[in-house]
Design an enzyme around this catalytic site. Structure first.
Site, PDB file in Angstrom:
ATOM      1  CD  GLU A   5      -5.701 -15.438 -42.088  1.00 49.09           C
ATOM      2  OE1 GLU A   5      -4.780 -14.542 -41.713  1.00 49.09           O
ATOM      3  OE2 GLU A   5      -5.528 -16.176 -43.184  1.00 49.09           O
ATOM      4  CB  CYS A  55     -13.452 -10.494 -28.211  1.00 48.34           C
ATOM      5  SG  CYS A  55     -14.008 -11.821 -28.304  1.00 48.34           S
ATOM      6  CB  CYS A  59     -15.463 -10.743 -24.505  1.00 50.95           C
ATOM      7  SG  CYS A  59     -14.442 -12.395 -24.997  1.00 50.95           S
ATOM      8  NE  ARG A  91     -14.173 -15.894 -22.349  1.00 49.09           N
ATOM      9  CZ  ARG A  91     -14.868 -15.487 -22.453  1.00 49.09           C
ATOM     10  NH1 ARG A  91     -15.271 -14.112 -22.208  1.00 49.09           N
ATOM     11  NH2 ARG A  91     -16.561 -16.509 -22.551  1.00 49.09           N
ATOM     12  CB  SER A 100      -7.181 -14.678 -22.880  1.00 53.61           C
ATOM     13  OG  SER A 100      -8.401 -15.650 -22.986  1.00 53.61           O
ATOM     14  CB  CYS A 123      -9.678 -10.872 -30.243  1.00 52.08           C
ATOM     15  SG  CYS A 123     -10.031 -11.485 -28.014  1.00 52.08           S
TER      16      CYS A 123
END
Lengths: 568, 161
Positions: free
Chosen positions: A14, A61, A64, A480, A503, A550
């Site tokens: 989504e 997530c 992660c 990351r 992020s 996530c």
């Protein structure tokens, strides 16, 4: 004339990331990064027991999992000033290392190599014998044989002939931006399959230590739930620990003989991309990782802040208690769809959605804008490698020199640290960090064995929650980039919880002072050969290893052939 | 591993977590034979690959958005289960379809594949299921147990102590 391109893929998911670029004269002039999904997952944690926050945080997530679990227990331990037994630190560190290796290798081979490697060229134009000769010249890896390459080529041909490209279907084959010679494409494709095998080996480490996969079960506020009893098969035994060692050793070979070599080779074939995607005079933020003592005072890998790209400005972050860290991380909602126009410390941050139609009041993204010392900062393996370089951490200096030497040898041009800040450089830096991490893991494995051998079997300290308010931050230099969880505990319950994820640092919209985020900055100046196929945008965005979703994972019915779905 | 029952979804997003809840309930209510393994896969991606490669039969339970009334249970079998790599921008949006596509690439796909999909009602940020979906969970459990039984597995209701 300026043209706008938008990368906004329709997926089953989504919400995700939308990138809008203004292109003029074949170059990106400006970019906007737009997070299109609301993340309010932290609100679920309010009012809960801090000891179970990590179990819920792990569900934020799907990629992660372990990192959110770890950051969460560290935040609560930080709030309580709770010591963590050394055994627990080492066991957690092995999970950190294993997750880093698996995740970063998957990122390179499975999720971003196809931006650079042309599978069609590997299938149709490569010569397995010549590819093997080239690969053997670059590395002593035992599986660079003409026979293995021929088998992979046959498999790829079959895929292309069948039209069922599977994971390869979304590649931009034949794009003018693809520059590897066919034999290099074949080598990379063969290693793509091998990487799947090796990530499996390294994930076994997480499964053994974490008791379960994909959601580990062994974390606890105060340590880990792994009992150590060298005689009981139900616990962590020497046999299991030695099995872990064999997995580490096999993966170390893959990293030093395959992964780093492939990154260097691809980098050498794309010299222009060792220059595109830079944020000139950018800031870099990372935290120390792999703690070696119960009080989190000593970490094996240093981290810290570099301002304006100047290594001389480097300031170490010593611990999570360091006020230089704790007091200077802020988040702004000036350009994000949340109520208000504030810039606050995460402890007093809010996640109250307030959508305004795009453009109104300057708000355009669901992602907040984090800052350090009032400026945006780039996080990620690159930031961590630069920090270790600035800190003159010897294994990092050696790994960087090794990698730059490899690239120089193939490109026949001397390469300097400057290339690391580019789009390709972020891949190079990631492989350097993995190179360092694989050795750190082996050292920490040894330290764990030594500590157990000395008779220390402790793995957890029980927390107790006093009346009143406590605040704590848990940081983690995740695959990351820097992740931090911020918790406010009141009378033993969570009053506020905020996750500042890597992020968010990178994909954020403009910040308090209207400075662009790092995706927005690093896209400017990138070439665009074909606006219909904006491969170049993907190259730069993928180089950051984005993790936006996530995480919604439902299946979209539109993908299914009509008449094949039976209603029960 | 003979049969893997894999629940997929995000427990933090309401009905999205129905697959995980089904697996949890399946294990809680029934005694399953050793040939049947239950895994709550959450929203994991490639970590699921080894499990999928090892399974002879794979039963996936997941929320499936297809515009049907909330709580509708559908079954998709074998070749009809999508195996695609659709995502271009964010490589971390790896879902079960992508993992299946990769398993196919390595040549290690389960011989049988059943996807039980439940149409969700709400994907709001919360940890519970909506009433319609709680009901659908019961129907799904019955269907999964029936499928396992028809494959020859002995499934027994757990005796409540």
């Amino acid at each position: 004339m300026a043209e706008q391109i938008v990368v906004d893929p329709i997926t089953r998911i989504e919400g995700h990331l939308r990138i809008e670029c203004e292109v003029d004269g074949g170059q990106i002039q400006s970019a906007r990064s737009i997070g299109t999904m609301w993340r309010g997952l932290e609100n679920i944690l309010k009012g809960r027991d801090p000891r179970e926050a990590w179990i819920i945080a792990q569900r934020i997530c799907g990629v992660c999992t372990t990192v959110h679990g770890l950051a969460s227990v560290r935040a609560v331990e930080n709030a309580l000033d709770l010591e963590v037994p050394v055994n627990a630190q080492y066991i957690r560190n092995l999970i950190v290392g294993a997750h880093c290796l698996a995740d970063n290798m998957i990122h390179f081979y499975i999720l971003s190599a196809l931006d650079w490697v042309d599978i069609a060229s590997a299938a149709l134009h490569a010569d397995p014998k010549a590819a093997a000769a080239l690969a053997q010249q670059l590395s002593p890896w035992k599986r660079n044989s003409a026979q293995e390459f021929a088998e992979v080529q046959a498999r790829l041909k079959k895929l292309i002939d069948s039209g069922q490209l599977g994971p390869f279907a979304s590649g931009y084959w034949g794009h003018p931006g693809m520059q590897l010679e066919p034999n290099v494409n074949l080598i990379a494709a063969a290693h793509y399959f091998q990487a799947l095998e090796y990530q499996r080996k390294v994930n076994k480490i997480v499964t053994i230590l974490g008791s379960k996969t994909p959601h580990i079960q062994n974390l606890a506020v105060g340590g880990v739930a792994n009992p150590i009893n060298l005689d009981s098969p139900a616990t962590l035994t020497m046999e299991k620990l030695y099995y872990i060692k064999t997995q580490i050793d096999e993966v170390r070979d893959f990293v030093s003989q395959v992964y780093t070599v492939d990154v260097a080779t691809i980098a050498a074939f794309y010299p222009a991309w060792c220059n595109y995607g830079k944020a000139e005079d950018g800031n870099y933020l990372s935290v120390p990782e792999m703690p070696q003592d119960s009080k989190n005072m000593n970490y094996t890998l240093p981290g810290g802040y570099i301002k304006g790209g100047d290594f001389a400005s480097f300031r170490k972050i010593s611990t999570a208690h360091d006020p230089y860290f704790e007091d200077n991380v802020k988040e702004s909602v000036k350009h994000s769809f949340y109520a208000g126009d504030w810039t606050r410390a995460p402890y007093v941050g809010e996640t109250e959605p307030a959508y305004t139609p795009d453009g109104a009041q300057g708000k355009y993204s669901w992602v907040k804008s984090p800052s350090f010392l009032n400026e945006p900062a780039q996080v990620g393996p690159l930031a961590h490698v630069l920090a270790m370089y600035a800190a003159k951490y010897p294994p990092a200096l050696q790994a960087i020199e090794r990698m730059l030497g490899r690239i120089s040898a193939i490109s026949k041009e001397t390469q300097s640290v400057d290339i690391l800040t580019s789009t390709m450089g972020r891949h190079i830096a990631r492989s350097i960090r993995v190179d360092i991490m694989k050795d750190t893991m082996a050292e920490h494995w040894k330290a764990l064995i030594n500590n157990i051998s000395s008779g220390d079997f402790t793995t957890c300290n029980t927390p107790s929650f006093p009346e009143g308010e406590l605040r704590g931050v848990g940081f983690h230099e995740a695959p990351r980039g820097m992740l931090s969880h911020w918790v406010v505990i009141e009378n033993g319950k969570i009053r506020n919880y905020q996750c500042v994820v890597p992020s968010t640092w990178l994909a954020c919209p403009k910040g308090t002072n209207d400075e662009p985020g790092y995706y927005e900055r690093c896209l400017v100046g990138n070439p665009i050969a074909d606006p219909e196929k904006p491969l170049e945008v993907l190259r730069t965005i993928h180089s950051f290893d984005p993790c936006m979703a996530c995480a919604v994972h439902l299946v979209d019915g539109k993908q299914m052939p009509l008449g094949k779905v039976r209603v029960l | 591993m003979e049969t893997l029952v894999l629940g997929i979804g995000n427990l933090l997003l309401g009905d999205e977590g129905v697959g995980c809840r089904c697996v949890e309930e399946l294990e809680r209510r029934y005694v399953l034979p050793p040939a049947v393994t239950c895994v709550d896969g959450g929203t994991a991606g490639f970590e699921l690959l080894p499990l999928i490669e090892d399974a002879q039969t794979l039963i996936i339970i997941d929320a499936l958005k297809d515009g049907r009334p909330p709580g509708t249970l559908v079954l998709v079998e074998d070749e009809a289960v999508p195996r695609l790599m659709l995502t271009r921008t964010s490589p971390h949006q790896i879902g079960i379809c992508e993992v299946l596509a990769t398993a196919q690439l390595t040549g290690k796909v389960p011989q049988r594949l059943l996807l039980f999909g439940i149409e969700p009602k709400s994907l709001e940020v919360t940890m519970g299921l909506s009433p319609e979906i709680s009901q659908a969970l019961e129907k799904t459990l019955d269907a999964v147990v029936a499928a396992l039984s028809s494959m020859g597995h002995q499934i027994q209701l757990r005796q409540t102590p």
